[in-house]
Design an enzyme around this catalytic site. Sequence first.
Site, PDB file in Angstrom:
ATOM      1  N   CYS A  19      80.968  30.409  66.698  1.00 23.72           N
ATOM      2  CA  CYS A  19      81.549  30.963  67.914  1.00 23.72           C
ATOM      3  C   CYS A  19      80.532  31.698  68.776  1.00 23.72           C
ATOM      4  CB  CYS A  19      82.652  31.956  67.574  1.00 23.72           C
ATOM      5  SG  CYS A  19      84.062  31.179  66.801  1.00 23.72           S
ATOM      6  N   GLY A  45      79.614  26.703  70.095  1.00 24.66           N
ATOM      7  CA  GLY A  45      80.982  26.266  69.819  1.00 24.66           C
ATOM      8  C   GLY A  45      81.475  25.352  70.912  1.00 24.66           C
ATOM      9  N   ASN A 120      82.961  36.516  66.763  1.00 26.70           N
ATOM     10  CA  ASN A 120      81.970  35.611  66.184  1.00 26.70           C
ATOM     11  C   ASN A 120      81.677  36.125  64.788  1.00 26.70           C
ATOM     12  OD1 ASN A 120      78.405  35.072  66.659  1.00 26.70           O
ATOM     13  ND2 ASN A 120      79.884  33.790  65.642  1.00 26.70           N
ATOM     14  N   GLY A 121      81.902  35.292  63.790  1.00 28.06           N
ATOM     15  CA  GLY A 121      81.670  35.707  62.411  1.00 28.06           C
ATOM     16  C   GLY A 121      82.738  35.148  61.512  1.00 28.06           C
ATOM     17  N   TYR A 260      67.703  27.625  63.714  1.00 31.89           N
ATOM     18  CA  TYR A 260      68.448  26.521  64.323  1.00 31.89           C
ATOM     19  C   TYR A 260      69.497  26.939  65.357  1.00 31.89           C
ATOM     20  CZ  TYR A 260      71.704  22.597  64.698  1.00 31.89           C
ATOM     21  OH  TYR A 260      72.506  21.617  65.174  1.00 31.89           O
TER      22      TYR A 260
END
Length: 487
Positions: A19, A45, A120-121, A260
């Site tokens: 996310c 995302g 996010n997580g 990445y």
Amino acid sequence: MGNLTLPLPFDDDKPHEECAVFGVIGHPDAAALAALGLHALQHRGQEGSGIVTYDGKQFHSHKALGLVGDNFGDSDVIAKLPGNAAIGHNRYSTTGETVLRNVQPFFADFDFGGFAVCHNGNLTNSRQLRRELVRRGCIFQSTSDTETIIHLIAVSEQKSLVDRMVDALSQLVGTYSLAALANDSLIGIRDPFGVRPLVLGKLDDAWIFASETCALDIIGATYVRDVEPGELLVIDRDGLHSSRPFEEKPKRFCIFEYIYFARPDSEMEGSNVYAVRERIGRELAREAGVAADLVIPVPDSGVPAALGYAKESGIPYELGIIRNHYVGRTFIEPTDQIRNLGVKLKHNANRCTIQGKRVILVDDSIVRGTTSKKIVEMVRGAGATEVHMRIASPPTTHSCFYGVDTPERSKLLAANNSIAEMARIIGVDSLAFVSIAGVYRAVGGTPRSKDAPQFCDACFTGDYPIPLVDHDGGEMGKQLSFLKQLA
Ligand code: SF4
């Protein structure tokens, strides 16, 4: 022939970030800025995106499956999101539940007013918390772990919103970078380990939260600083209020963000992502040199490390593989014969560069190894006389439970094979990975040192810094007992 729906990006052989979050307060074009910010964060995302705004009287929301440009590219949509405050979210679905009800931000009406949040997580105790909340009468609308936060705030007996949030977040185990909107305030929070990124920016009188600095660049905002691990930042008409209400924990920023996930033009924890990737490539060349004619990146993610490898080794760098950026979501259903061409939808070998050459292919990681195998076949088919693969991360031996979609361990090539076996499976003349010490040198840390910056590196080491509460006895139970044996 029917239509085959392909996941975006069309590559199931890479880990996927789950996310991105964005927040802005104090700007008349809040929704448009949020849409631009989310566009810059699209790589984190692609399943769905949403924006919630507040106009001083009420909240407005638009959420949809698909890409930001498709969802918010229409000025009519932005016009229906008035207000000078907004939060937005890009979602990558990991559970197969690609449904609108899971697209964030989530919104709830509380006794103190409206509240929207995006995350996010990944919460590693969300199933346990959810069971308890359902027992207490909470009715969940989605299958997302983020909704747990809304219910914990709802049932909290604390008085103020901030106290209720602290009460709720103190019960969470896992990783979270949050942007939240409550009437006249924008709130940004990072979990005490600081695993996922969150930065603070400024645009004229407006304040911004974003997962990465590339989202500040696109709107012309300046980077102020990273939100600190365990920091809760409330921005209202009186300005910015910082507090650290959680128990302090050792900092564990996700090292894979550098390898990445993050965009190379982003700055993370004081380091430029592109520069770190190039340094990893240099480390790789020092650790795993081999005689060859060309260094070729697997585009796009292998490019900076390949440049670093080429500079350090003195071997010429060439674009021997060309990437097609226009692989769409829906593709004509292939026959078996066409399905086998698979990887060529995205990559093609540049024969005139490769033919008759000994090549070093540089990629950022190997997950299942399926794409690597096809790329090696393609490069050999284009006439390479030798193919050596160099990977700009250590072997990915463990799954991520902190907000990144990786396959279970049984599907990770490096979890089940030696490097020699992997080389045989992928079909290369030699295969080597940068060491974990090499990655730490490139990011300016030292593994397992008390005095140098530390990172989460669990997908390479199995050293999970945050308890995996929901996974006791399951797949993770096996992983933990494996780790205990190692210890
Ligand atoms: Fe990042 Fe790997 Fe840790 Fe997940 S397990 S947070 S991908 S370093």
